[in-house]
Design an enzyme around this catalytic site. Structure first.
Site, PDB file in Angstrom:
ATOM      1  N   ARG A  29       2.533 -14.113 -14.291  1.00  0.00           N
ATOM      2  CA  ARG A  29       3.005 -15.264 -13.473  1.00  0.00           C
ATOM      3  C   ARG A  29       3.286 -16.654 -13.734  1.00  0.00           C
ATOM      4  O   ARG A  29       4.298 -17.290 -13.275  1.00  0.00           O
ATOM      5  CB  ARG A  29       2.076 -15.126 -12.281  1.00  0.00           C
ATOM      6  N   THR A  30       2.369 -17.239 -14.529  1.00  0.00           N
ATOM      7  CA  THR A  30       2.357 -18.660 -14.879  1.00  0.00           C
ATOM      8  C   THR A  30       3.718 -19.169 -15.691  1.00  0.00           C
ATOM      9  O   THR A  30       4.442 -19.932 -15.176  1.00  0.00           O
ATOM     10  CB  THR A  30       0.998 -18.830 -15.536  1.00  0.00           C
TER      11      THR A  30
ATOM     12  N   LYS B 280      -0.566 -19.540 -39.476  1.00  0.00           N
ATOM     13  CA  LYS B 280      -0.465 -19.978 -41.061  1.00  0.00           C
ATOM     14  C   LYS B 280      -1.758 -21.083 -40.886  1.00  0.00           C
ATOM     15  O   LYS B 280      -1.714 -21.579 -41.932  1.00  0.00           O
ATOM     16  CB  LYS B 280       0.791 -20.647 -41.333  1.00  0.00           C
TER      17      LYS B 280
ATOM     18  N   ARG C 224      -0.827 -22.846 -22.495  1.00  0.00           N
ATOM     19  CA  ARG C 224      -1.941 -22.005 -22.228  1.00  0.00           C
ATOM     20  C   ARG C 224      -2.699 -21.614 -23.389  1.00  0.00           C
ATOM     21  O   ARG C 224      -2.278 -21.175 -24.379  1.00  0.00           O
ATOM     22  CB  ARG C 224      -1.582 -20.582 -21.399  1.00  0.00           C
TER      23      ARG C 224
ATOM     24  N   HIS D 148      -7.340 -24.240 -14.454  1.00  0.00           N
ATOM     25  CA  HIS D 148      -6.200 -23.882 -14.142  1.00  0.00           C
ATOM     26  C   HIS D 148      -5.392 -24.562 -13.041  1.00  0.00           C
ATOM     27  O   HIS D 148      -5.235 -23.978 -11.819  1.00  0.00           O
ATOM     28  CB  HIS D 148      -6.037 -22.337 -13.983  1.00  0.00           C
TER      29      HIS D 148
HETATM   30  C1  NCD Z   1      -5.284 -16.159 -13.775  1.00  0.00           C
HETATM   31  C2  NCD Z   1      -5.711 -16.812 -15.152  1.00  0.00           C
HETATM   32  O1  NCD Z   1      -4.898 -16.599 -16.122  1.00  0.00           O
HETATM   33  O2  NCD Z   1      -6.412 -17.715 -15.227  1.00  0.00           O
HETATM   34  N1  NCD Z   1      -4.087 -15.627 -13.683  1.00  0.00           N
HETATM   35  C3  NCD Z   1      -2.850 -16.525 -13.405  1.00  0.00           C
HETATM   36  O3  NCD Z   1      -2.677 -17.401 -13.927  1.00  0.00           O
HETATM   37  N2  NCD Z   1      -2.485 -15.976 -12.124  1.00  0.00           N
HETATM   38  C4  NCD Z   1      -6.434 -15.173 -13.292  1.00  0.00           C
HETATM   39  C5  NCD Z   1      -6.835 -14.023 -14.315  1.00  0.00           C
HETATM   40  O4  NCD Z   1      -6.354 -14.062 -15.322  1.00  0.00           O
HETATM   41  O5  NCD Z   1      -7.650 -13.329 -13.784  1.00  0.00           O
END
Ligand code: NCD
Length: 304
Positions: free
Chosen positions: A54-55, A84, A105, A133
Site C-alpha cells: 500500500r505505502t 555492497k 522505508r 509511520h
Molecule cells: C503497516 C506498516 O508497514 O507498518 N503497513 C502499512 O504501511 N499499511 C502495518 C504492518 O506492516 O503491519
C-alpha cells in the site's frame, strides 16, 4: 514543511484540517479525472528497505496522478548499493541528486531522521522500523473523520501489537488533537505500548485504559483499530507463537460492536480479521487503504 518524519510535526488542528480538505478535494478531482499536474517535471524516489504494498504503490500512484514521475526500488537492501556496504547517508545524498522527494522505508528506528540530516530534498518517512509511520496515521485519522463524520467525541480501541506497531505510535500523537476522546489500549502484556507513548498520552491528559480483553470492550467503541502482530520484529519465536492469535475478530464477534462503529486496520492483516467480516458495511479497512492515495497526494502537494 520540508521533511515528514514524525506525527509530532502535525500537532496543529488547522494544519490537519487543511491536509484533510486537500485530500477530499483530490478525491473529487480524481473521480472527474481532472487532477492538475502539480508535480509536473518532479521525480519521486521510493527507497524501500522493507516490504510494502500500500505505502509504496499509493505514493507512486499519487505522484503519477499529479503528473510527476517515479524512480523506485522495492527491495533496497538487496538491489541498491547497501548490498555492497554503502551507508544510508551516502545513498540518500546520491538519490537526492536525482529526485525531488524521497519516500523512505527502513528497518531502523530513527533512519528517516538520519536521512533528513544529509538529504538535499524532502524525506518522507514511510516507516522506520518499530518507530513511526506518520503518513499512515494521517490517513487513519482521515478515515475516522470521513467514516464517523467527526474528529471529536469518540472512543477508539487500539488493538494488537502496540509495542512494535509504528502506525499506532504515530497515531498516538495525532489523537492528542481530538477532544472528548477515550482510548482502550488492547494487547497482551508483552506487546504493551512503549513508555514514551504512554507518557505522551498522560502528558496530554488523554483518557486511556489498558486491557488485554478485546471482547469486553467491543460494545463500548466507535472505532476498532486492529493491527498485525509484527512477527519480523520479535527476537523470540516462542513469544511470537504465544501471542500471535490472541486478538482476532470475526463475524460473530462483530455482533458485539455498535451499529455505528467502524473497523479499521493499516493492513496487511494476517489472522486478526476473519475474511467473513469483509462484507459488513462497518469493515472500513479497504476504504481506508484507498484514502491513503488521496492523503498522500495532499502530502506530496504540501512538501513540494
Ligand atoms: C503497516 C506498516 O508497514 O507498518 N503497513 C502499512 O504501511 N499499511 C502495518 C504492518 O506492516 O503491519
Amino acid at each position: 514543511m520540508h521533511h515528514i518524519l514524525t506525527t509530532q510535526q502535525f500537532l496543529d488542528r488547522q494544519l490537519l484540517k487543511k491536509i484533510f480538505q486537500s485530500a477530499a478535494q483530490f478525491e473529487k478531482l480524481d473521480k472527474r479525472r481532472k487532477i492538475p499536474p502539480l508535480l509536473r517535471s518532479r521525480i519521486l524516489a521510493s527507497l524501500f528497505y522493507e516490504p510494502s504494498t500500500r505505502t509504496r504503490f499509493s505514493f507512486e500512484a499519487a505522484a503519477l496522478k499529479l503528473g510527476g514521475q517515479v524512480i523506485s526500488t522495492e527491495s533496497a537492501g538487496h538491489f541498491s548499493s547497501a548490498m555492497k556496504g554503502e551507508t544510508l547517508e551516502d545513498t540518500i545524498r546520491v538519490v537526492g541528486g536525482y529526485a525531488d522527494v524521497i519516500v523512505l522505508r527502513h528497518p531502523e528506528i530513527g533512519s528517516a531522521e538520519r536521512a533528513a540530516k544529509v538529504s538535499p530534498v524532502p524525506i518522507i518517512n514511510a516507516g522506520d522500523g518499530a518507530g513511526e509511520h506518520p503518513t499512515q496515521a494521517l490517513l487513519d485519522l482521515y478515515t475516522v473523520q470521513k467514516e464517523l463524520g467527526r474528529l471529536d467525541n469518540f472512543t477508539i480501541a487500539l488493538a494488537g501489537d502496540l509495542r512494535h506497531g509504528r502506525t499506532i505510535h504515530s497515531l498516538i500523537h495525532l489523537l492528542s488533537l481530538c477532544r472528548q476522546l477515550k482510548i482502550f489500549l488492547v494487547s497482551p502484556r508483552e506487546l504493551a505500548l512503549p513508555n514514551a507513548y504512554a507518557s505522551f498520552l498522560k502528558k496530554h491528559k488523554i483518557n486511556f485504559t489498558v486491557t488485554s480483553d478485546l471482547d469486553e470492550i467491543l460494545p463500548h467503541v466507535d472505532v476498532l483499530y486492529l493491527t498485525r502482530i509484527q512477527k519480523e520484529r520479535f527476537s523470540s519465536a516462542r513469544l511470537y507463537h504465544t501471542v500471535k492469535d490472541t486478538l482476532v475478530i470475526n463475524k460473530k464477534k462483530l455482533k458485539r460492536l455498535r451499529k455505528s462503529a467502524i473497523v479499521i486496520h493499516p493492513l496487511p492483516r494476517v489472522r486478526e480479521i476473519n475474511p467473513d467480516v469483509d462484507s459488513n458495511p462497518r469493515a472500513a479497512y479497504f476504504r481506508q487503504a484507498k484514502n491513503g492515495l488521496y492523503v498522500r497526494m495532499a502530502l506530496l502537494d504540501l512538501v513540494l
